[in-house]
Motif scaffolding. Structure first.
Motif, mmCIF file in Angstrom:
data_model
loop_
_atom_site.group_PDB
_atom_site.id
_atom_site.type_symbol
_atom_site.label_atom_id
_atom_site.label_comp_id
_atom_site.label_asym_id
_atom_site.label_seq_id
_atom_site.Cartn_x
_atom_site.Cartn_y
_atom_site.Cartn_z
ATOM 1 N N LEU A 110 80.661 -51.286 13.352
ATOM 2 C CA LEU A 110 80.441 -52.632 12.838
ATOM 3 C C LEU A 110 79.399 -52.618 11.719
ATOM 4 N N ASN A 111 78.366 -51.795 11.862
ATOM 5 C CA ASN A 111 77.329 -51.708 10.832
ATOM 6 C C ASN A 111 77.892 -51.185 9.510
ATOM 7 N N THR A 112 78.864 -50.279 9.587
ATOM 8 C CA THR A 112 79.491 -49.756 8.365
ATOM 9 C C THR A 112 80.232 -50.873 7.638
ATOM 10 N N ILE A 113 80.917 -51.700 8.393
ATOM 11 C CA ILE A 113 81.652 -52.820 7.788
ATOM 12 C C ILE A 113 80.672 -53.808 7.168
ATOM 13 N N LYS A 114 79.567 -54.060 7.845
ATOM 14 C CA LYS A 114 78.560 -54.972 7.298
ATOM 15 C C LYS A 114 77.983 -54.422 6.006
ATOM 16 N N THR A 115 77.803 -53.110 5.934
ATOM 17 C CA THR A 115 77.299 -52.479 4.711
ATOM 18 C C THR A 115 78.314 -52.625 3.583
ATOM 19 N N HIS A 116 79.573 -52.336 3.889
ATOM 20 C CA HIS A 116 80.627 -52.488 2.868
ATOM 21 C C HIS A 116 80.709 -53.941 2.395
ATOM 22 N N THR A 117 80.598 -54.872 3.333
ATOM 23 C CA THR A 117 80.675 -56.290 2.987
ATOM 24 C C THR A 117 79.519 -56.698 2.075
ATOM 25 N N SER A 118 78.323 -56.267 2.406
ATOM 26 C CA SER A 118 77.175 -56.632 1.558
ATOM 27 C C SER A 118 77.293 -55.975 0.187
ATOM 28 N N ASN A 119 77.821 -54.745 0.122
ATOM 29 C CA ASN A 119 78.056 -54.099 -1.174
ATOM 30 C C ASN A 119 79.081 -54.876 -2.000
ATOM 31 N N LEU A 120 80.124 -55.346 -1.333
ATOM 32 C CA LEU A 120 81.138 -56.156 -2.029
ATOM 33 C C LEU A 120 80.524 -57.438 -2.576
ATOM 34 N N PHE A 121 79.682 -58.075 -1.765
ATOM 35 C CA PHE A 121 79.047 -59.316 -2.214
ATOM 36 C C PHE A 121 78.200 -59.071 -3.459
ATOM 37 N N LEU A 122 77.483 -57.951 -3.471
ATOM 38 C CA LEU A 122 76.656 -57.622 -4.635
ATOM 39 C C LEU A 122 77.514 -57.348 -5.866
ATOM 40 N N LYS A 123 78.558 -56.549 -5.688
ATOM 41 C CA LYS A 123 79.405 -56.166 -6.814
ATOM 42 C C LYS A 123 80.199 -57.347 -7.365
ATOM 43 N N LEU A 124 80.594 -58.255 -6.483
ATOM 44 C CA LEU A 124 81.363 -59.424 -6.934
ATOM 45 C C LEU A 124 80.456 -60.610 -7.276
ATOM 46 N N GLU A 125 79.174 -60.454 -7.015
ATOM 47 C CA GLU A 125 78.167 -61.476 -7.301
ATOM 48 C C GLU A 125 78.472 -62.789 -6.577
ATOM 49 N N VAL A 126 78.660 -62.667 -5.260
ATOM 50 C CA VAL A 126 78.931 -63.833 -4.418
ATOM 51 C C VAL A 126 78.034 -63.776 -3.188
ATOM 52 N N LYS A 127 78.059 -64.868 -2.392
ATOM 53 C CA LYS A 127 77.216 -64.923 -1.202
ATOM 54 C C LYS A 127 78.018 -65.047 0.094
ATOM 55 N N ARG A 128 79.282 -65.416 0.005
ATOM 56 C CA ARG A 128 80.090 -65.628 1.208
ATOM 57 C C ARG A 128 81.429 -64.904 1.093
ATOM 58 N N ARG A 129 82.062 -64.728 2.261
ATOM 59 C CA ARG A 129 83.377 -64.064 2.317
ATOM 60 C C ARG A 129 84.417 -64.855 1.524
ATOM 61 N N THR A 130 84.410 -66.169 1.696
ATOM 62 C CA THR A 130 85.405 -66.993 1.000
ATOM 63 C C THR A 130 85.251 -66.893 -0.512
ATOM 64 N N GLN A 131 83.993 -66.830 -0.957
ATOM 65 C CA GLN A 131 83.747 -66.675 -2.395
ATOM 66 C C GLN A 131 84.221 -65.305 -2.867
ATOM 67 N N ALA A 132 84.011 -64.283 -2.035
ATOM 68 C CA ALA A 132 84.437 -62.927 -2.409
ATOM 69 C C ALA A 132 85.957 -62.860 -2.545
#
Length: 143
Positions: A110-132
């Motif tokens: 689960l921690n790996t997924i959270k890391t990937h998710t936070s990296n995606l948020f940074l790269k896409l410049e968003v704050k939420r899943r729906t925005q991503a």
């Protein structure tokens, strides 16, 4: 509903017409009233069974022909810097899976997924899943 009522009414009218046509008064002497009532009951039972079968039968709807899945914009993915695994996480996020479901499907923690998710948020410049997901659609990262 109206069609069924009309069907019953018409069949009853036809039955009465037929009985009058073959000179009902002569047949009454030979056959009892129960025979005629039985014929009417048999007719309405048959119509009722047919109608019930029509109403309760499962209707199979063929799904529309699917088009070939579009390939993602690999150049755009590389330009943003999204890794292959992050892209897989993004696709699963778009399907509506939770972090735990994504972790289970990709066989990672689960921690790996959270890391990937936070990296995606940074790269896409968003704050939420729906925005991503919306930004990925806008950038045509997936079809």
């Amino acid at each position: 509903m109206w069609r069924t009522i009309l069907l019953y009414g018409v069949s009853f009218a036809i039955l009465i017409f037929l009985l009058k046509l073959i000179e009902y008064r002569f047949l009454v002497r030979d056959l009892s009233l129960e025979f005629y009532l039985g014929l009417v009951a048999l007719l309405f039972t048959a119509v009722g069974v047919w109608t019930g079968k029509k109403i309760t039968s499962k209707k199979f709807v063929t799904p529309p022909a699917t088009t070939a899945p579009r390939k993602h914009n690999e150049g755009q993915v590389a330009k943003i810097g999204i890794s292959k695994r992050e892209y897989e996480v993004l696709l699963l996020m778009a399907k509506g899976l939770s972090n735990q479901e994504i972790a289970d499907q990709l066989h990672v923690s689960l921690n790996t997924i959270k890391t990937h998710t936070s990296n995606l948020f940074l790269k896409l410049e968003v704050k939420r899943r729906t925005q991503a997901i919306q930004k990925a659609k806008d950038l045509e990262l997936f079809g």
